[in-house]
Write a protein that holds these residues in place. Sequence first.
Motif, mmCIF file in Angstrom:
data_model
loop_
_atom_site.group_PDB
_atom_site.id
_atom_site.type_symbol
_atom_site.label_atom_id
_atom_site.label_comp_id
_atom_site.label_asym_id
_atom_site.label_seq_id
_atom_site.Cartn_x
_atom_site.Cartn_y
_atom_site.Cartn_z
ATOM 1 N N GLU A 176 0.149 6.791 -3.769
ATOM 2 C CA GLU A 176 0.519 7.053 -2.157
ATOM 3 C C GLU A 176 -0.516 8.164 -1.710
ATOM 4 O O GLU A 176 -0.792 9.036 -2.313
ATOM 5 C CB GLU A 176 1.908 7.333 -1.861
ATOM 6 N N THR A 227 2.091 7.424 6.098
ATOM 7 C CA THR A 227 2.292 7.626 4.573
ATOM 8 C C THR A 227 2.225 6.028 4.033
ATOM 9 O O THR A 227 3.063 5.553 4.256
ATOM 10 C CB THR A 227 3.474 8.280 3.981
ATOM 11 N N TYR A 228 1.262 5.922 3.032
ATOM 12 C CA TYR A 228 1.126 4.574 2.622
ATOM 13 C C TYR A 228 1.556 4.806 1.119
ATOM 14 O O TYR A 228 1.036 5.649 0.377
ATOM 15 C CB TYR A 228 -0.381 4.099 2.699
ATOM 16 N N TYR A 229 2.206 3.842 0.626
ATOM 17 C CA TYR A 229 2.791 3.698 -0.733
ATOM 18 C C TYR A 229 2.547 2.190 -1.187
ATOM 19 O O TYR A 229 2.396 1.183 -0.494
ATOM 20 C CB TYR A 229 4.312 3.563 -0.910
ATOM 21 N N TYR A 230 2.322 2.342 -2.479
ATOM 22 C CA TYR A 230 1.620 1.052 -3.302
ATOM 23 C C TYR A 230 2.420 1.225 -4.739
ATOM 24 O O TYR A 230 2.661 2.326 -5.233
ATOM 25 C CB TYR A 230 0.415 1.078 -3.384
ATOM 26 N N SER A 265 3.466 -2.942 -0.998
ATOM 27 C CA SER A 265 2.914 -2.090 -0.319
ATOM 28 C C SER A 265 4.053 -1.634 0.655
ATOM 29 O O SER A 265 4.642 -2.485 1.399
ATOM 30 C CB SER A 265 1.475 -2.082 0.263
ATOM 31 N N GLU A 321 4.163 0.810 4.681
ATOM 32 C CA GLU A 321 3.710 2.051 5.550
ATOM 33 C C GLU A 321 4.626 2.539 6.422
ATOM 34 O O GLU A 321 5.361 1.915 7.104
ATOM 35 C CB GLU A 321 2.535 1.494 6.362
#
Length: 837
Positions: free
Chosen positions: A142, A198-201, A208, A210
């Motif tokens: 992230e 904040t970007y999560y993967y 994913s 956002e």
Amino acid sequence: MKLSTIPVFLFLMLLSSISVGQTIIEGKVTDAESGDPIPFASVYFLGTTKGTATDFDGFFKLTGEAETDTLVVSFIGYETKKKVYQKGISQTINYQLAPEATSLGDFVVTAGRKIENPAWEILRKVIDNKAINDKRRLAAYEYDSYNKIEIDLDNISDKLKKRKIMQKITAVLDSIEIIAGEDGKPILPLFISESLSTYYYRSDPRLSKEHVRRTKITGIGIEDGSLISQVIGSTFQQYNFYQNRMNIVEKEFASPITDGWRLLYDYELQDSVYIGEEFCYMIDFKPKNDQELAFVGKMWIAKEGYALKQVDATVLRSANLNFIEKIKVQQELERVDGDAWLPSKTRVLVDVAEITNKSAGFLAKFYTSNKELKVTEPRDLSFFDRALELEEDARIVDEEFWEANRHDKLSPTEMNVISMIDTMKNIPVVKTWTTLAKTFARGYVEVGKLDLGPWPFLVGNNDVEGFRLRAGGRTNEHFSLNWQLNGYAAYGFKDEQFKYGLGAKWIANRKDWTVFDVQYRKDVDQYGIQPDALTDIESGAAFLALTQLGNLVRPFRYEGYQFGAFRQFSRAFSASLRLNYKEFQPEFPFRYRTELSRNDSPLAQDYTTSEVTLRLKYARDEAFIISDNSRISLGTLRWPTFLMSVTRGFKGVAGGDFDYTRVNLGISQRLKMGFWGNSTYQINAGHTFEDLPYTLLNAHIGNEQFVYTSIAFNTMNFYEFVSQSYASLRYQHQFEGFILNRVPLLRKLKWRLVGTSNILFGGVSQSTLAVQAQMDENGNALPQFDVLENGKPFAEVGIGVENIFKFFRVDYIRRLTYLNKPGVDGSTLKLSFNLGL
């Protein structure tokens, strides 16, 4: 030398050193057309190897001097520029480089003795280490992301400036030199936005999310910004060169480090340099075929781990694209968790060419800065249910927040852009044209809390109603974000009857998109053109609209009520339930037996259905955005979409005349096949369990119009075949430029081949055929229908050319079966229109 003269000598030496001082040159290198910084450009003293390179933001600093007084800046794809500097002082020298046509024949190939290209050994090691360096191998990561987008009008010609509309904003145009710079071309800003998220993967399964914390939008024609706020973040700015093919503006481009690199690219090792603490190889690359969807540029490969450290990649105008002058992607990556790399900064430029010599072009500029890059433990699957989440207060303007949290300060030019847009929004002619553009795009005219329209359906004409006028509208988001009311009224001058409809929609939960609606309609329609529960109506909207003109196929009048509920239970799974009551009044010779099992039962023409339909959908990686009071699907990326609908009709309930159960199943997917193009398939199957009049069976959609559509069988006549059970496959392959790019006389036209194939199996049981009324009360024969033979499908294949004059597609379609029927054409030509890249 006398001792008394020594202090004087030392004083003069000191004075000389102070007066000469040290030469320090700072500056910034930018693109003369777009104003964007040019990272990784070479800055050096003429005739020497002493120099430096610009950073990602185009800045450089050079200390020292050379015998020459000339400083040179050069970079691939730009004209080299020289400027004189002054020795012994600190100074600022900025450069604006004009793009030049990049030659794709500059790489040297040595004849005679075979010497392997030194870049190849490095490329082989890059390919061997892709699985280690690719961010997708991380279980989860992230980061905080700052995104900035700017859209400008460029190439503003003198002819365009002389038009009356443009003359009214001449005052603004006269002030844009400050944006272009001393050597740049004038641009007219239209839109600028910023977002923090904040970007999560997570990789297994690949998901994913956002979380958009704050957005700031300034643009001509932008009022609320709720839709725009969802598409300006990091989700739509993902560029991974470790993928063999990268998706940019809906096209697939071959990465310079694709697994098939030797087939697509030529390479040349230029130099080795330190970037920070990383020792890197600098390699130039270019496509072997200049029309290939590929890049030309430079990349810097870190010696430790053979990972991509920096890249500057450009798609040139010669590529098989429409309206595109240039696409440039610049990216800088950082090592995390020892091996894998994540992008820290990305800049993308899309230069859209002017369509005519009296129009202007567009520049779309995207900048992404990622910080707090972290490798984490995978979050729960439920966390990713919403791929895009917007904070409730995300659109609140707070300058103090932005000053404290934006990753990079706005430049003076960007501050001027915002000021210019605010000024232009208040110019009356700009307001007028903005309103017209929105009306054309949406199909509705916004009047306060109402949207009037849709305007394409205001006027119509058919053989049942004659000339038809229609007026309607709906409430918009200014009325309510939870309720939407709609209605319309129409009048036919031939049948002298009014038609009308009313409806209401309640959005109970916008987060999980829970919607309830009720509709009432009294109107005219036709059998055989009604899409079933699996049909993508939007893809055939133009075709369905055309079928409402001219002679209607087996028309009927109806009056009906509909109650519906929909919920998105998870990111992948959704369900809807609909209750339908409908009275049918056929306007063509039709009868059915009131007791279907009795041949001597009375005949009737009008009938009523009362049914409930459950529709289930599973789309693993489908993404959505919310536009006002509607939700828009962005489609799926990798996985197929599964659909199932079950309809149960009830006799005696609310006046229903028939009991029946109907089941439909469907699966569809778009396959990205890289070098070979893209394929789309759709498999449908259905069965109706009871014996029913043929108007309640599945009438397959034919096409007697001149336009091509993907929702119909294009060589089948209207209402030609009806099925009680059926299975179908529709397949289309778009070759892009794979074949025609290699034909010397055709490659300049940038045409693209398309192949299609449709096959349909179906049938009707003998018991269902037996219950159909053959004659009316007076012994007159009634129109019937054809049935597909057992084991013999309807089949058609086609070959087409798209991108003709950049807009048109022509398909030649050949029917393979059932050719001996009267009124059947064995082949046909169909035309369609598509505005795309």
